[in-house]
Design an enzyme around this catalytic site. Sequence first.
Site, PDB file in Angstrom:
ATOM      1  N   ASP A 190      -7.096   1.499  12.070  1.00 53.27           N
ATOM      2  CA  ASP A 190      -5.888   2.327  12.106  1.00 53.27           C
ATOM      3  C   ASP A 190      -6.111   3.726  11.568  1.00 53.27           C
ATOM      4  OD1 ASP A 190      -4.308   0.486  13.358  1.00 53.27           O
ATOM      5  OD2 ASP A 190      -3.552  -0.410  11.507  1.00 53.27           O
TER       6      ASP A 190
ATOM      7  N   ARG B 134       0.296   2.916  17.184  1.00 58.42           N
ATOM      8  CA  ARG B 134      -0.252   3.991  16.351  1.00 58.42           C
ATOM      9  C   ARG B 134      -0.141   5.391  16.976  1.00 58.42           C
ATOM     10  NH1 ARG B 134       0.959   0.927  12.644  1.00 58.42           N
ATOM     11  NH2 ARG B 134      -0.630  -0.050  11.333  1.00 58.42           N
TER      12      ARG B 134
ATOM     13  N   ASP C 178       0.821  -1.219   0.000  1.00 59.76           N
ATOM     14  CA  ASP C 178       0.000   0.000   0.000  1.00 59.76           C
ATOM     15  C   ASP C 178       0.852   1.264   0.000  1.00 59.76           C
ATOM     16  OD1 ASP C 178      -2.331  -1.469  -0.025  1.00 59.76           O
ATOM     17  OD2 ASP C 178      -2.549  -1.475   2.153  1.00 59.76           O
TER      18      ASP C 178
ATOM     19  N   SER D 127      -1.193  -9.262   4.197  1.00 60.39           N
ATOM     20  CA  SER D 127      -0.553  -8.003   4.570  1.00 60.39           C
ATOM     21  C   SER D 127      -0.245  -8.049   6.064  1.00 60.39           C
ATOM     22  CB  SER D 127      -1.458  -6.813   4.249  1.00 60.39           C
ATOM     23  OG  SER D 127      -2.660  -6.875   4.992  1.00 60.39           O
TER      24      SER D 127
END
Length: 553
Positions: A139, A110, A29, A190
């Site tokens: 996220d 995060r 991505d 992923s």
Amino acid sequence: MSSYMKVSSYEGRKGEIRKVVLLYSGGLDTSVMLKWIQDEYQAEVIALTIDIGQQADNLEEIRQKALRLGAVKAVVVDAKNEFAYEYLAKGIKANARYQGDYHLATPLGRPLLAKLAVDVARAEGCDCIAHGCTGKGNDQVRLEGSILTLAPEMKIIAPVREWGMGRDEELEYARKNNIPVKQTVDSPYSYDDNMWGISAEGGEIENPALVPPLKNILQICKPIEETPNDAVTVTLGFLKGLPVQLNGQDLGLVALIAQLNELGASHGVGVTHHIEDRVVGLKVRGIYEAPAASVIVRAHETLEKYVCTRQENEFKTIVDQKWGYLCYGAQWYEPLMHNLNTYIDAVNEKVTGTVTLRLFKGRAEPVAVETPNSLFDEKLATFMKSNAFNQNASAAFTEIYTMQMRMARETERYALISIGSMEQKQRFLPLVSKLAESGFVLFATEGTHAVLQKAGVPAVCVYKVSDANRKPNLLDLLKQNRFDLIVNVMSPENNTVEVRDGTEIRKWSVINGVQLVSEYDVLMNICERFKNQVRKPAAVRGEHHKPALVNGV
């Protein structure tokens, strides 16, 4: 063609932004979007890769890859210590987990990524931050919420939400633009990776009805079939809630986690097939690898339970669960999080000691614990002969401790019995007697009451609807919803009074939702259901247990 429409004021728009910090992982991505942002937004891109202990990534290769793809600058920030001591430390003390054994590796990382992205964006004069999150995940909320909290002036773009490409289209875009990526159509997974754990999504993982092929998915952990056949023990030393020793050796938190990851992974510890509720409302599955997190949290909660009281342990469990939901749910800067951390820190002041765990075939099992702060007293707890515990008080304690439970069991039930013909009265008499034995307080219409009284079955006489001046009256009791069960058997003659009473009984049983029984077999089944719940008759239990009756009832 994408149908995405920007509606939030903080979303960056084409022509408005000139320089972007891209949180760059080097995966499919973010590699595609590094090129895509340059083409679509005509903006410069600074690739920011943050080292929080990724276990399967080569960060220097990632930096070089970003430069080859056109980034004007590629920055790698070593944030391992900050991540360990400012974020993971809080998670350890809170026994971090969400809806089972997901130890929150990604959610813990995060807020730090957002903070450092803001720092770099301001230092480099950027007006926008970009990330690789989808519009269906957690996220995006975690990163954007934290960025907006820390830098309300910053614009944000999320290319995956905008471009409308699926995974196959991204792979094709990467092929056409000579962007090297690990993912293929045959390997659709992923990953997100840091020292606290690795998450895997995509492919078979997305469908909970399918069994994921772990050998193709796992990045660091061995499948159970390939783990050693001999167990290994490890000893963790804790100081005020944080691990500071591994097998007697003093270690910093980063080094300790790294060593435990290697050791735990070799025994398949910390692999979780996890179904969870996302913040955005979706129910999804992920595969998580968290060897060190599994071992540390298991050891910590064991030691914490050992040094805390029963009340503390019960409340701490509630606090930990709320902490986990806040962390998972993008609420790192919520004031309640600070309040919970303050309490958690106070509890952990006494969480000092050592825990020995046995690692074997995917399990990390605490087998020994030592601490100077223990509430354990061998003289009191032993099953061997000891006078330290006053067992003479045990029976009295049990009687008082279980009083409400026993009283609740004795709550009275009320049944109305109205049976027409004498033949039916005699036929139903044994079953009605069983109702009384099982604890029902019986109310019976006059004729039925006379038969019950003669047979020695206790019952309260109830007067017919037509005798409105005589109390207790049947209609009054029905209107007051007094009964839990009604037995109403009409006689073949169906005299006027009986029909009137029966009509009212059936009407009010429907209104009140009370079971109405007119068949022998049905009442027999009810008696069978209650036969093991024999309770004392109301007269034995005492007058104070009787309900308050209205109008003399």
